[in-house]
Motif scaffolding. Structure first.
Motif, mmCIF file in Angstrom:
data_model
loop_
_atom_site.group_PDB
_atom_site.id
_atom_site.type_symbol
_atom_site.label_atom_id
_atom_site.label_comp_id
_atom_site.label_asym_id
_atom_site.label_seq_id
_atom_site.Cartn_x
_atom_site.Cartn_y
_atom_site.Cartn_z
ATOM 1 N N UNK A 271 1.131 -1.058 -0.251
ATOM 2 C CA UNK A 271 -0.296 -0.188 -0.489
ATOM 3 C C UNK A 271 0.037 1.421 0.249
ATOM 4 N N UNK A 272 0.461 2.540 -0.505
ATOM 5 C CA UNK A 272 0.817 3.142 -0.729
ATOM 6 C C UNK A 272 0.464 4.779 -0.814
ATOM 7 N N UNK A 273 0.778 5.510 -0.653
ATOM 8 C CA UNK A 273 0.296 6.806 0.236
ATOM 9 C C UNK A 273 1.292 8.527 -0.727
ATOM 10 N N UNK A 274 0.210 8.782 -0.957
ATOM 11 C CA UNK A 274 0.711 9.529 -1.975
ATOM 12 C C UNK A 274 0.077 11.110 -2.264
ATOM 13 N N UNK A 275 1.133 12.507 -1.965
ATOM 14 C CA UNK A 275 -0.138 13.643 -1.931
ATOM 15 C C UNK A 275 -0.397 13.738 -3.074
ATOM 16 N N UNK A 276 -1.812 14.784 -3.217
ATOM 17 C CA UNK A 276 -2.045 14.716 -4.811
ATOM 18 C C UNK A 276 -1.321 15.607 -5.361
ATOM 19 N N UNK A 277 -0.816 15.325 -6.521
ATOM 20 C CA UNK A 277 0.276 15.631 -7.005
ATOM 21 C C UNK A 277 -0.241 16.928 -8.362
ATOM 22 N N UNK A 278 -1.135 16.525 -8.860
ATOM 23 C CA UNK A 278 -1.980 17.312 -10.501
ATOM 24 C C UNK A 278 -2.688 17.122 -10.055
ATOM 25 N N UNK A 279 -2.858 18.563 -10.549
ATOM 26 C CA UNK A 279 -4.484 19.066 -10.717
ATOM 27 C C UNK A 279 -5.676 18.529 -11.105
ATOM 28 N N UNK A 280 -6.472 17.554 -10.251
ATOM 29 C CA UNK A 280 -7.110 16.701 -11.456
ATOM 30 C C UNK A 280 -8.906 17.472 -12.041
ATOM 31 N N UNK A 281 -9.038 18.756 -11.873
ATOM 32 C CA UNK A 281 -9.593 19.488 -12.664
ATOM 33 C C UNK A 281 -9.443 20.094 -14.125
ATOM 34 N N UNK A 282 -10.415 20.955 -15.437
ATOM 35 C CA UNK A 282 -9.488 20.256 -15.852
ATOM 36 C C UNK A 282 -10.440 22.465 -16.792
#
Length: 740
Positions: A271-282
């Motif tokens: 299992x990994x935990x990862x910071x959200x680094x890419x804007x998911x919205x357009x």
């Protein structure tokens, strides 16, 4: 005499350059510069081509390969500082290098902006007073891990870490958090370069739940040893950091002697935990690029390299936004500096005024970037959402996400936007709407379609469908709006106690409303059941046949005390409708995340209330005109149901179809919920931390002031004694007078 130069052959003067000294690790423990450097250069080119950002300046990047090595970085930092031109900002990468640079930068009055440093130790304003970073702190992983441990009821864990500051400080934070949660760290292992002994000790001490904190190159060494010790499989769960390349375990590494197949077998299921680094919205932010457009341009700049084998590809949006944060901050300083008689090109390592202005601009940064909403807290770090993934079948699958600012753990695929709108109440609304729609069919049935003996059953069926459908659909909406009003109109002390929403109370409220309807309908059915009554109209003579008369008859569903029962039902439901309108109006300006669709619920309540209040009296008036009565009642039901469904469910469907719930909600929270500028809860926590720090400073100042007073008092008495014993009588009299 010399002729003036031809203006057509003279090139325009070049704008003054502002130099940025950067350290990009192209190799080493984290070779993040492989993708972060091209991303930073992309941002630099776009900034220099803009006429609205630093139009009178040119940004230039002077960069070296730090190899993620503090020793190498020390030599390079010396070159940057003591070699012309003067650098206005420093941009280091990995945490060990950033620690060195940020601690030294204060001596040269330099702002430090990092794109790839996650060490919790860097969140220390006393030690690193000019440090900012677009990469969140590594401690954001720990609340997620603790939540997972508690979710799966694990009470003992083990840890293995690489002995570097970033992992040591992260582990210190994890130890504090698990201790508060009642979880024991039974095994602690560490290593510098060779993890073989540490892994054997984990096996010897029967570690099962293992948190691994190390860089990607060391991760391959660890799991090669894990394969040899058979410390993998269903009996073991490994927690790793999520910023490795997706195929990190498949990369050919001469430092290990395991095959790709063996490594793939050993890492399966971790299992990994990862910071959200890419804007998911357009969305188009400061750079006028969406996150997907940025990725496309970055891929082009990388020249076809495999992203999975390119170090720092995940962090590239952070490097890109770091340049934009710097450019926007510098642009913000131009006006204030000009008003004080300074210019950015006047910066030197002794000019604190320009540094202070740049610091203020960086501290108030707030813009939309390709990595999400960029804003810095009081320690110069960003807050973000944490994504939870698991390696399944050789590839990473998203399984959940965690919002550390609110303590919300949600599994991937569980719509958090829908979850926060109370999905079970939404389901009740949908079921109630379907029951109300189903009632349209028995409303149109008469003696022509069913036998006369079966008609009372149709009457009862019609009544129960409408009654229970209304209770489920309207009752669930009424419950939502009632809870919002109850909580947010209370006094502050009571409000805090009730802000914790307990879903069972909502379901119980709907159950009470439904029970009232069921009880009243049962009493009605038992005491005064519905039956057929026939209304006779004036006989009519058809044209052309004088010997025949037609007797028009209209069948009604009725009972002996029909008007009384209708009065009770209409009165009770009418009061609910009026109360619902009042509550919807009172809560129209309230914002709460627990029931995030209460405004849509208010609109649906307005719709239902208006149509019901019009339809009920009109159908009673038109009871003798069966076609008009049926048309009016059925259209009112259809319109109210479909408007309710559209208002409540179309926005949720749109969010799911267009960009996915968890991403949209995560981005909204990063815009408004996770930053200290926008989120009330985070502001409160931040103010509490700052208040504690200020209290410590005040106590220290008070202590020093007390010592100073004591010293002054002792010197005063010493001088007084000297005066009294000496011959300076006139001065002593003046001093004694002052003493009084």
């Amino acid at each position: 005499f010399k002729a003036p130069p031809d203006p057509r052959t003279v090139s325009p003067p070049q704008p003054p350059a502002l130099y940025i000294g950067a350290l990009f690790p192209m190799s080493g423990g984290w070779p993040g510069g492989q993708a972060c450097l091209p991303a930073a250069q992309m941002a630099m080119d776009l900034v220099n081509n803009r006429t609205d950002i630093l139009p009178d300046y040119e940004l230039e990047l002077i960069h070296y390969d730090s190899m993620c090595d503090p020793g190498e970085a020390t030599k390079l930092l010396y070159d940057l500082l003591y070699t012309e031109p003067i650098k206005i900002v420093l941009m280091p990468g990995c945490s060990s290098v950033s620690t060195l640079v940020a601690e030294a930068a204060r001596m040269w009055n330099l702002i430090v902006l990092s794109y790839g440093s996650s060490s919790p130790a860097l969140s220390n304003r006393q030690r690193f007073p000019t440090f900012f970073r677009t990469h969140p702190s590594a401690t954001l992983h720990n609340p997620t891990r603790v939540q997972l441990f508690q979710k799966w009821k694990w009470t003992k864990i083990a840890t293995i870490q690489q002995t570097t500051e970033v992992f040591t400080s992260t582990l210190d934070d994890l130890e504090d958090r698990v201790a508060e949660a009642g979880i024991e760290i039974s095994v602690r292992q560490s290593f510098l370069t060779d993890p073989a002994v540490a892994v054997k000790n984990l096996k010897r001490q029967d570690a099962r739940i293992i948190v691994g904190l190390f860089y990607e190159t060391e991760a391959r060494k660890v799991f090669c040893e894990v394969y040899k010790e058979k410390l993998y499989g269903k009996k073991y769960v490994w927690f790793l950091i999520g910023w490795y390349a997706d195929n990190w375990f498949k990369i050919n590494d001469p430092s290990i002697n395991c095959t790709v197949e063996q490594m793939t077998e050993a890492v399966e299921g971790h299992v990994t935990t990862e910071i959200v680094m890419l804007n998911p919205e357009t969305v188009r932010g400061a750079s006028n690029l969406t996150s997907q457009e940025f990725l496309a341009q970055l891929m082009s700049k990388l020249g076809g390299k495999n992203p999975e084998e390119t170090g720092g590809f995940q962090e590239a949006p952070l490097a890109y936004d770091a340049v934009w944060a710097l450019a926007l901050a510098l642009n913000k300083t131009v006006g204030p500096l000009k008003a004080k008689g300074h210019r950015l090109e006047d910066f030197n390592y002794n000019n604190r005024a320009i540094t202070a202005e740049i610091y203020r601009a960086m501290n108030t940064s707030s813009f939309e970037g390709v990595s999400g909403h960029v804003v810095f807290d009081a320690q110069g770090s960003r807050m973000a959402w944490t994504l939870i993934e698991q390696l399944q079948g050789g590839s990473y699958k998203k399984i959940g996400y965690y919002d550390s600012t609110k303590g919300n753990l949600s599994w991937y695929g569980n719509d958090k936007y829908i979850q926060n709108s109370q999905p079970y109440l939404n389901n009740m609304t949908a079921v109630g709407c379907m029951m109300a729609l189903a009632a349209v069919f028995p409303l149109g049935i008469d003696g022509l379609h069913v036998h006369r003996r079966q008609f009372p059953v149709v009457c009862q069926f019609r009544l129960w469908l409408l009654g229970l459908g209304f209770s489920l659909a309207y009752g669930s909406m009424f419950t939502k709006i009632w809870w919002v009003h109850t909580v947010f109109t209370k006094k502050d002390d009571k409000k805090d106690k009730r802000k914790h929403l307990e879903p069972w109370k909502l379901y119980a409220t709907v159950g009470v409303l439904l029970s009232i309807d069921i009880l009243s309908l049962m009493i009605w059915q038992l005491v005064d059941p519905l039956h057929i009554t026939v209304e006779k109209f004036t006989r009519e003579a058809p044209k052309g046949d004088l010997d025949v008369l037609i007797q028009p008859l209209l069948e009604h569903c009725s009972s002996e005390k029909m008007n009384t029962w209708l009065g009770v039902v209409y009165g009770y439901k009418g009061l609910l409708l009026l109360l619902g309108i009042f509550l919807a109006y009172e809560t129209k300006s309230i914002s709460t995340e627990k029931i995030n669709d209460h405004r849509a619920v208010g609109m649906a309540i307005y719709n239902v209330a208006v149509l019901c209040m019009i339809t009920a009296p009109v159908t009673m008036i038109l009871s003798s005109q069966q076609d008009a009565s049926f048309a009016f009642a059925s259209l009112a039901i259809v319109f109210s149901v479909y408007i309710t469904l559209v208002v409540l469910f179309v926005p949720k469907m749109r969010r799911l179809i267009t960009r996915g719930e968890w991403q949209s909600d995560a981005q909204e929270t990063m815009k408004t919920g996770s930053s200290t500028n926008n989120n009330d809860e985070e502001k409160s926590r931040q103010l509490e931390r700052e208040n504690k720090e200020l209290q410590k400073i005040i106590q220290e100042v008070s202590r020093k002031l007390s010592l100073f007073h004591r010293s002054l008092y002792s010197k005063y008495h010493l001088y007084l004694n000297i005066c009294q014993e000496g011959s300076m009588i006139r001065r002593c009299r003046h001093f004694q007078k002052y003493d009084k």
